[in-house]
Design a protein around this motif. Structure first.
Motif, PDB file in Angstrom:
ATOM      1  N   SER A 541       0.988  -1.261  -0.101  1.00 52.49           N
ATOM      2  CA  SER A 541       0.087  -0.010  -0.092  1.00 52.49           C
ATOM      3  C   SER A 541       0.762   1.139  -0.098  1.00 52.49           C
ATOM      4  N   ASN A 542       0.132   2.573   0.502  1.00 53.59           N
ATOM      5  CA  ASN A 542       1.156   3.700   0.246  1.00 53.59           C
ATOM      6  C   ASN A 542       1.461   3.924   1.629  1.00 53.59           C
ATOM      7  N   LEU A 543       1.799   5.396   1.878  1.00 49.12           N
ATOM      8  CA  LEU A 543       2.188   5.860   3.205  1.00 49.12           C
ATOM      9  C   LEU A 543       1.161   5.663   4.426  1.00 49.12           C
ATOM     10  N   CYS A 544      -0.383   5.925   3.834  1.00 53.41           N
ATOM     11  CA  CYS A 544      -1.130   6.050   4.813  1.00 53.41           C
ATOM     12  C   CYS A 544      -2.012   4.681   4.684  1.00 53.41           C
ATOM     13  N   THR A 545      -1.718   3.680   3.903  1.00 49.25           N
ATOM     14  CA  THR A 545      -2.378   2.385   3.896  1.00 49.25           C
ATOM     15  C   THR A 545      -3.719   2.453   3.192  1.00 49.25           C
ATOM     16  N   TRP A 826     -17.963  -1.390   0.319  1.00 52.34           N
ATOM     17  CA  TRP A 826     -18.301  -0.495  -0.933  1.00 52.34           C
ATOM     18  C   TRP A 826     -16.882   0.144  -1.541  1.00 52.34           C
ATOM     19  N   ILE A 827     -15.789   0.111  -0.783  1.00 54.26           N
ATOM     20  CA  ILE A 827     -14.823   0.808  -1.311  1.00 54.26           C
ATOM     21  C   ILE A 827     -13.748   0.069  -2.244  1.00 54.26           C
ATOM     22  N   ASP A 828     -13.424   0.612  -3.361  1.00 48.44           N
ATOM     23  CA  ASP A 828     -12.600  -0.337  -4.347  1.00 48.44           C
ATOM     24  C   ASP A 828     -11.051  -0.388  -3.919  1.00 48.44           C
ATOM     25  N   MET A 829     -10.844   0.535  -3.112  1.00 51.28           N
ATOM     26  CA  MET A 829      -9.314   0.612  -2.548  1.00 51.28           C
ATOM     27  C   MET A 829      -9.546   0.251  -0.988  1.00 51.28           C
ATOM     28  N   GLY A 830      -8.889   1.036  -0.311  1.00 59.86           N
ATOM     29  CA  GLY A 830      -8.802   0.839   1.130  1.00 59.86           C
ATOM     30  C   GLY A 830      -9.150   2.185   1.794  1.00 59.86           C
ATOM     31  N   GLN A 831      -8.814   2.081   3.430  1.00 59.01           N
ATOM     32  CA  GLN A 831      -9.356   3.043   4.164  1.00 59.01           C
ATOM     33  C   GLN A 831      -8.111   3.235   5.243  1.00 59.01           C
ATOM     34  N   SER A 832      -7.787   4.207   5.601  1.00 62.06           N
ATOM     35  CA  SER A 832      -6.730   4.603   6.829  1.00 62.06           C
ATOM     36  C   SER A 832      -7.310   4.199   7.985  1.00 62.06           C
ATOM     37  N   GLN A 833      -7.212   3.172   8.326  1.00 68.65           N
ATOM     38  CA  GLN A 833      -8.005   2.548   9.513  1.00 68.65           C
ATOM     39  C   GLN A 833      -7.304   2.657  10.834  1.00 68.65           C
ATOM     40  N   ASN A 834      -7.525   3.382  11.522  1.00 67.29           N
ATOM     41  CA  ASN A 834      -6.779   3.659  12.926  1.00 67.29           C
ATOM     42  C   ASN A 834      -7.500   2.738  13.894  1.00 67.29           C
ATOM     43  N   LEU A 835      -6.791   2.005  14.760  1.00 65.95           N
ATOM     44  CA  LEU A 835      -7.299   1.119  15.895  1.00 65.95           C
ATOM     45  C   LEU A 835      -6.872   1.889  17.278  1.00 65.95           C
ATOM     46  N   TYR A 836      -7.889   1.937  17.904  1.00 66.19           N
ATOM     47  CA  TYR A 836      -7.717   2.404  19.475  1.00 66.19           C
ATOM     48  C   TYR A 836      -8.160   1.374  20.456  1.00 66.19           C
ATOM     49  N   ILE A 837      -7.122   1.238  21.367  1.00 67.96           N
ATOM     50  CA  ILE A 837      -7.386   0.417  22.528  1.00 67.96           C
ATOM     51  C   ILE A 837      -6.943   1.235  23.776  1.00 67.96           C
ATOM     52  N   THR A 859      -6.781  -3.130   4.790  1.00 69.80           N
ATOM     53  CA  THR A 859      -5.600  -2.546   5.607  1.00 69.80           C
ATOM     54  C   THR A 859      -5.870  -1.953   7.089  1.00 69.80           C
ATOM     55  N   THR A 860      -4.980  -1.876   7.909  1.00 72.08           N
ATOM     56  CA  THR A 860      -5.085  -1.035   9.154  1.00 72.08           C
ATOM     57  C   THR A 860      -3.941  -0.058   9.268  1.00 72.08           C
ATOM     58  N   TYR A 861      -4.005   0.911   9.924  1.00 72.16           N
ATOM     59  CA  TYR A 861      -3.075   2.004  10.037  1.00 72.16           C
ATOM     60  C   TYR A 861      -2.471   1.988  11.382  1.00 72.16           C
ATOM     61  N   TYR A 862      -2.411   3.217  12.033  1.00 71.51           N
ATOM     62  CA  TYR A 862      -2.018   3.503  13.315  1.00 71.51           C
ATOM     63  C   TYR A 862      -2.664   2.695  14.579  1.00 71.51           C
ATOM     64  N   LEU A 863      -2.010   1.906  15.256  1.00 67.79           N
ATOM     65  CA  LEU A 863      -2.500   1.410  16.563  1.00 67.79           C
ATOM     66  C   LEU A 863      -2.219   2.512  17.570  1.00 67.79           C
ATOM     67  N   ARG A 864      -3.456   3.143  18.090  1.00 70.66           N
ATOM     68  CA  ARG A 864      -3.389   4.205  18.886  1.00 70.66           C
ATOM     69  C   ARG A 864      -3.868   3.893  20.325  1.00 70.66           C
TER      70      ARG A 864
END
Length: 916
Positions: A541-545, A826-837, A859-864
């Protein structure tokens, strides 16, 4: 009451007034209120009132002892200070002394500026007059309820000094207003208006000519200076200037306008030549250069931008209409196992970064440590030293000086160097094998997740011995992987290592928690659901997934981003779907235009973008839209709404691209694509289920007439190979004054840092709700600070308000993932999905990422996780709470040591700006 022989008080101007004992009580009460954090209209407690009365009586007794006809007002105030000191009321005394100093400064300023001289640009000086500033504030604050002029003046006076220049006076006034945002959210607009005045002074130069006339002159000036494309002069500038609406300048909040002023408006020798509406029109013109009806389209684009309905990605805003129109946001490339190609890609990355592109590099094919170098018969050092070079390139080429360079390196987890790769962000160990300034991510095949789940082993390979593995996915990958494992067992593969899959997974999650990296992205659903499977493989993926495009030696994938502001398309009654449809159609046209206008720093990027024409339409302002609708993020209603909204956006984006194909022709690699077979993104969910053999809990229900759209796409084609991607929108959401992407609100009161400085932000929707219920006061602000922007621990807040204003760490991760799954279908590419815990543990982290995988996320992005980043409490007396604030005792749930996460690790930095 004391009987006075003294009847006169001498004022500071020499006049006299009758002694009024009530003024002593008011003065002391003011200091008590200030210390207690009470407004002037709020009552003090009975014990405080009794003590004030006692002190006032003793002051009057001391006045009697003077036995004079008159006493100066300063002598009376000295007596008050003496009694407060005698009583041991040191904090009250401090408040009273500060009050005297502030009033003294204000009197001096109001009295004609005897003590404050302002330096003019020509070297002369003038006396400062506060009454002129107050008149200016009266004009600027017109219509802004709740913007306290008196407090602005007080804060402003504290920042003045003799010799300050005219610009400094403006800045002090802006700073005074912005410092009060946490007390009154309306101050975001007040501070913005004050900054607007500064911009007008700089750009319009006090000219009596109209806003539009000066727009024409500034365009011509920009062309003469070599900043703007001369083709802008071919537009009917008079017609465009008449379309400008300066009242839209009032849509900005302070933080967004400050970012534009500092980093986006064009300038000549540090002097801006763009006011806000000039800026929007310049961007619109740059995107309409190739249109046949270019004035008409420029105005349509301008309406989208200036009304904050849709905002293009940051590179487009930076460079549209300029002589170097590098408008694309993201670049993805594959690094081959060849020394020349390795350094070519690094050099290409530098060129792309220079013009504000975010970089995603696939490094999986580069051989691991210990492989033979054929030319020298030596052994390679693996990928880590090359990644260090890439890291330093990101630092050296910092996106044209406007923001830091941002790269992300990807490898598949079967790469023999993976255990070193996942430690690249550690702040201990050999610095030569660390990349502190570069992001890292794993391109995870389903097979690893299955092996972890089933308690099996996993084999690491040197890619030079399994050369086709990186190009395979799904069942084909699993079959070939099993073949190579057998080859290794039989001694036909020289370098390999067998590990327990769960132990490798545990190492990955441990590093992810400690350093924020590597991000987890999923190779198989990204490829299986791709419309472009016939053109090759998605290798990273790219810089932001959020971008998922094919790459090869010949093609550097490019994506062009922009996001719809959902908060501008919603009322308390619901979404304006007709308005959304029109915004989407205009936005897709704007994004498609980027491809032909764009300046391509490398030939590989140009070739790929013109061939496949991908665009990434995203969204922002989802959390704000939920606030307007009064729908909690953690609710079935929000999940359903997310599904409905994204289905509409997906449908309209595909339909808009299909209509563009009819007008302009399909992208050149359309034949053989999923689109050409009548397969739309929602149809590909079942393909993932088939390839995985289960392990998928993703819904595929629909509500719109997709059969009609399938037929239309098959007949007319598509202008763009991909149309949707949800980027982080870190900066453009700030410009638009809304919440990021689909992100839940991080806190109801927080401080954000970027290159324009630190900004306090308070949730105005929460404040409005609290005001309606009579609950908003200085004590509430103190509570919000103390509890780090959370409403849950504040007892007097009603339960329905608490549910609506839960923050990111208070919303269960399962709700975030369910919403993301509804979007992803619905999205043909991805999403910058942050995860919070909020309370991380190894088990909780593993369950969260497995749930993301099972729900079909690509994809997933930052774990916050909870970190040491908290609200500034320097203005809060924590002793009043009787407890330590949480930031003084934050501990890791797993190790028991202090949590000292970097800003980047907790996801509060601005690196994700490189997407938007």
């Amino acid at each position: 009451m004391v009987q006075h022989t003294l009847m006169q008080i001498e004022k500071r101007d020499g006049s006299f007034a009758s002694f009024d004992p009530a003024k002593i009580i008011r003065a002391i009460s003011g200091a008590f209120r200030e210390e207690r954090g009470l407004e002037s209209t709020q009552l003090l407690g009975n014990s405080d009132l009794a003590r004030i009365g006692e002190i006032a009586t003793r002051v009057e007794q001391e006045i009697e002892k003077f036995n004079r006809d008159s006493l100066h007002v300063e002598e009376v105030q000295d007596l008050i200070e003496k009694e407060l000191l005698r009583e041991g009321l040191y904090e009250i005394l401090r408040r009273f002394i500060l009050f005297r100093e502030d009033r003294s400064r204000e009197r001096s300023l109001k009295g004609g500026g005897q003590r404050i001289h302002v330096a003019r640009s020509d070297g002369s000086e003038t006396l400062f007059r506060l009454d002129e500033v107050e008149s200016k504030l009266d004009r600027i604050l017109t219509g802004l309820k709740g913007a306290p002029k008196e407090k602005i003046v007080d804060a402003f006076c504290k920042n003045l000094y003799t010799g300050i220049d005219e610009s400094g006076v403006q800045d002090a006034l802006i700073l005074a207003a912005s410092s009060l945002i946490e007390e009154a959210p309306e101050m975001e607009y007040a501070a913005a208006r004050l900054l607007l005045q500064k911009i007008y002074d700089e750009v319009l130069e006090g000219s009596e000519e109209g806003y539009g006339t000066l727009f024409e002159k500034r365009i011509q000036q920009g062309v003469r200076a070599g900043l703007l494309d001369p083709r802008l002069l071919t537009f009917d500038l008079k017609a465009l200037s008449q379309a400008l609406d300066p009242t839209r300048d009032l849509l900005f909040k302070y933080h967004g306008l400050k970012v534009l002023y500092d980093r986006y408006f064009l300038h000549i020798k540090e002097k801006r030549i763009e006011a806000p509406q000039f800026f929007w029109m310049r961007v619109a013109m740059g995107l309409a250069l190739n249109e046949e009806q270019k004035e008409e389209q420029a105005i349509a684009f301008y309406l989208n931008l200036s009304n904050l309905l849709f905002i293009s990605g940051t590179p487009t805003l930076f460079n549209s209409g300029t002589v170097h129109p590098q408008l694309s946001s993201c670049y993805l490339s594959t690094v081959e196992d060849d020394l020349d190609h390795i350094f070519k890609v690094i050099a290409d990355d530098a060129k792309l970064s220079k013009w504000a592109g975010g970089i995603g590099n696939d490094w999986t094919d580069v051989r691991a440590r210990g492989a033979t170098i054929k030319g020298t018969n030596g052994l390679t050092q693996g990928i880590i030293p090359f990644l260090k070079v890439a890291n330093d390139t990101a630092v050296a080429v910092n996106q044209g000086g406007k923001r830091r360079g941002s790269f992300c390196a990807y490898i598949e987890p079967w790469h023999l160097d993976v255990e070193e790769f996942i430690e690249l962000k550690k702040n201990t160990g050999d610095e030569r094998r660390r990349t502190p300034d570069m992001n890292t991510a794993l391109w995870v095949p389903d097979l690893l997740m299955k092996r972890v789940n089933e308690g099996k082993t996993f084999t690491l390979f040197n890619p030079c011995e399994v050369k086709d593995l990186h190009t395979l996915y799904g069942q084909a990958f699993e079959e070939r992987y099993a073949f190579y494992e057998q080859e290794a067992q039989e001694g036909r593969i020289r370098q390999h290592k067998t590990v327990i899959a769960e132990e490798l997974w545990r190492k990955i999650l441990t590093m992810l928690f400690e350093t924020g990296h590597p991000w987890i992205t999923f190779k198989d659903p990204s490829n299986i659901r791709s419309a472009q499977r016939h053109c090759g493989v998605i290798r990273s993926s790219n810089l932001c997934t959020e971008i998922l495009l094919n790459t090869s030696r010949e093609e550097t994938a490019v994506c062009n981003l922009g996001s719809i502001n959902l908060s501008r398309h919603v009322t308390e009654e619901g979404f304006d779907f007709n308005g959304l449809k029109q915004t989407v159609r205009t936005a897709i046209r704007m994004l498609d235009n980027v491809i032909d206008i764009n300046y391509y720093p490398t030939e590989e990027a140009r070739r790929s973008n013109l061939k496949h024409r991908p665009v990434g339409l995203g969204v922002m302002g989802w959390q704000e839209a939920l606030f307007i609708l009064k729908v909690p993020y953690e609710s079935e209603e929000a999940i359903k709404l997310s599904d409905t909204l994204l289905e509409t956006l997906s449908y309209e984006a595909i339909d808009a691209s299909c209509d563009l194909a009819k007008e302009r022709g399909s992208y050149s690699s359309f034949a053989g694509s999923m689109w050409s077979k009548g397969i739309v993104p929602i149809d590909t969910v079942k393909l993932v289920a088939q390839e995985r053999g289960g392990y998928l809990d993703m819904d595929s229900a629909t509500s719109l007439n997709w059969d009609k759209l399938r037929k239309k796409v098959t007949l007319q084609g598509m202008r763009n190979c991909q149309v949707m991607a949800i980027a982080p929108t870190a900066t453009i959401a700030q410009i638009a004054g809304t919440t990021q992407s689909f992100e839940p609100l991080y806190a109801n009161l927080y401080v954000k840092s970027n290159l324009s400085g630190e900004f306090s932000s308070i949730n105005s929707y929460l404040i409005d709700d609290l005001k309606r219920r009579g609950l908003f006061d200085s004590e509430m602000i103190a509570d919000l600070k103390y509890f780090d922007g959370s409403v849950l621990p504040i007892d007097r807040i009603p339960e329905d308000v608490k549910q609506l204003y839960k923050t990111a760490f208070e919303i269960g991760p399962e709700w975030l993932l369910m919403a993301a799954s509804k979007r992803q279908k619905w999205i043909d590419m991805g999403q910058s999905q942050n995860l919070y815990i909020a309370n991380p543990s190894g088990k909780a982290l593993s369950e969260m990422y497995f749930k993301a995988w099972r729900l079909g996320l690509k994809t997933t992005y930052y774990l916050r996780s909870k970190s040491a980043t908290q609200i500034e409490k320097s203005t809060l007396d924590v002793n009043k709470k009787g407890l330590q604030p949480r930031w003084m005792k934050a501990k890791s749930a797993t190790s028991g040591i202090e949590v000292k996460r970097s800003a980047q690790a907790c996801g509060l930095d601005s690196s994700c700006e490189s997407c938007q």
